[in-house]
Enzyme design. Sequence first.
Site, mmCIF file in Angstrom:
data_model
loop_
_atom_site.group_PDB
_atom_site.id
_atom_site.type_symbol
_atom_site.label_atom_id
_atom_site.label_comp_id
_atom_site.label_asym_id
_atom_site.label_seq_id
_atom_site.Cartn_x
_atom_site.Cartn_y
_atom_site.Cartn_z
ATOM 1 N N CYS A 38 9.407 -9.860 -13.813
ATOM 2 C CA CYS A 38 9.729 -10.203 -12.371
ATOM 3 C C CYS A 38 10.614 -9.428 -11.799
ATOM 4 C CB CYS A 38 10.241 -11.834 -12.352
ATOM 5 S SG CYS A 38 9.027 -12.690 -13.267
ATOM 6 N N HIS B 264 13.249 -13.895 -6.057
ATOM 7 C CA HIS B 264 12.112 -14.149 -7.138
ATOM 8 C C HIS B 264 11.613 -15.489 -6.734
ATOM 9 C CE1 HIS B 264 9.134 -14.051 -10.205
ATOM 10 N NE2 HIS B 264 10.068 -14.790 -10.824
ATOM 11 N N ASN C 265 4.638 -18.929 -9.122
ATOM 12 C CA ASN C 265 5.120 -17.512 -9.622
ATOM 13 C C ASN C 265 4.337 -16.541 -9.853
ATOM 14 O OD1 ASN C 265 6.604 -15.506 -11.062
ATOM 15 N ND2 ASN C 265 7.377 -17.413 -12.439
#
Length: 326
Positions: free
Chosen positions: A113, A253, A283
């Site tokens: 990420c 994030h 996500n």
Amino acid sequence: MKRVKILATGSYLPERIVTNKDWEEKLDTSDEWITTRTGIKERHFSSDDQATSDLCIEAAKRAFKTTSIKPEDIDLCIVGTITPDHAFPSTACLIQNALGMRNIPSFDISAACTGFLYALVIAKNMIENNSAKYALIFGAETLSKITDITDRSSAVLFGDGAGCVVLGPSDDDTGIISSNLYSDGSLEHLLKQPAGGSRNPATLESVRNMQHTVQMQGNETYKNDVSKMGQAAVNVLKKVGLTGEDVNVFIPHQANLRIMQSTAKRAGVALEKVYITINKYGNMSAATIPVALDDAVKDGTIKKNSIVLFDAFGGGLTWGAMVVRW
Ligand code: ACO
């Protein structure tokens, strides 16, 4: 050159939308659990014939529509992804060819990420040392292709998408002010795709055991998320003499709404400054920050001279933060 600056943004989400209701029909889960535990309501999934490079190419075409810079002006292409089209050639090489870019350096970065921030920092340094003038940088994933759809604890979290930026020299004091990047491989077991590499090459058994999908110890990962993202944000702001109060837009994030809110509190950033897309995209690992950035630019949340804080965390473990004057 005064600073390196984001000159254009673009993003692309595949057409198919998967709602929490859709997951309710497949797994022992509920819209209520997913919404309260994560903040996610829906996410986009790529089609069977769409790979990560396809999403990137669409995102890039949209970015180029907003700037006079053309694909043939680009000197560097980097893709932050953990779902490349292939182990090799890199996704970046496929994009270089598809967009008709010159024979420029093109490569992928694997930092989960945090991949987009890692790629941005590399590109910034290459522009500063005159190895490139304009760079095309992506955060892009097709996580649906490596999700165990029978595992309710991870399947409901992930989505697909691509975001990109064109980076180049700034002629004033707008641009990237500073960044911090970190890793801790001793915690690699918390979040990984165990098979398919040289440690556990693909076998019939590895496929049967779903070892090619994302395996995550959610709870332990969560605790690390909050402390490490909070610290990264505090450190990068402190380094340049700013505080959370100076931040106009916070783009963390997007793994979990509770993580984003706790991180904002630790960084001293007011909750209304947190830019949220997790409800509609889930996500998307490396793609969450550039996709959210593109949305925030397009809807006017980010304005000229806004102080924008990026903050990421992911498998590796990797994490980092960046502060930008828009
Ligand atoms: N629906 C219903 N119940 C569920 C679901 C689901 N989809 N998933 C898990 N549960 C249950 C569990 O079985 C457990 O039940 P039990 O108490 O009877 O044992 C209960 O819910 C609580 O489970 P936890 O795992 O403790 O739930 P938690 O509150 O920690 O939320 C989550 C799980 C959302 C995964 C959270 O831990 C999280 O967000 N972790 C961090 C994720 C992250 O940031 N990853 C890094 C980036 S991703 C990347 O790099 C690719």
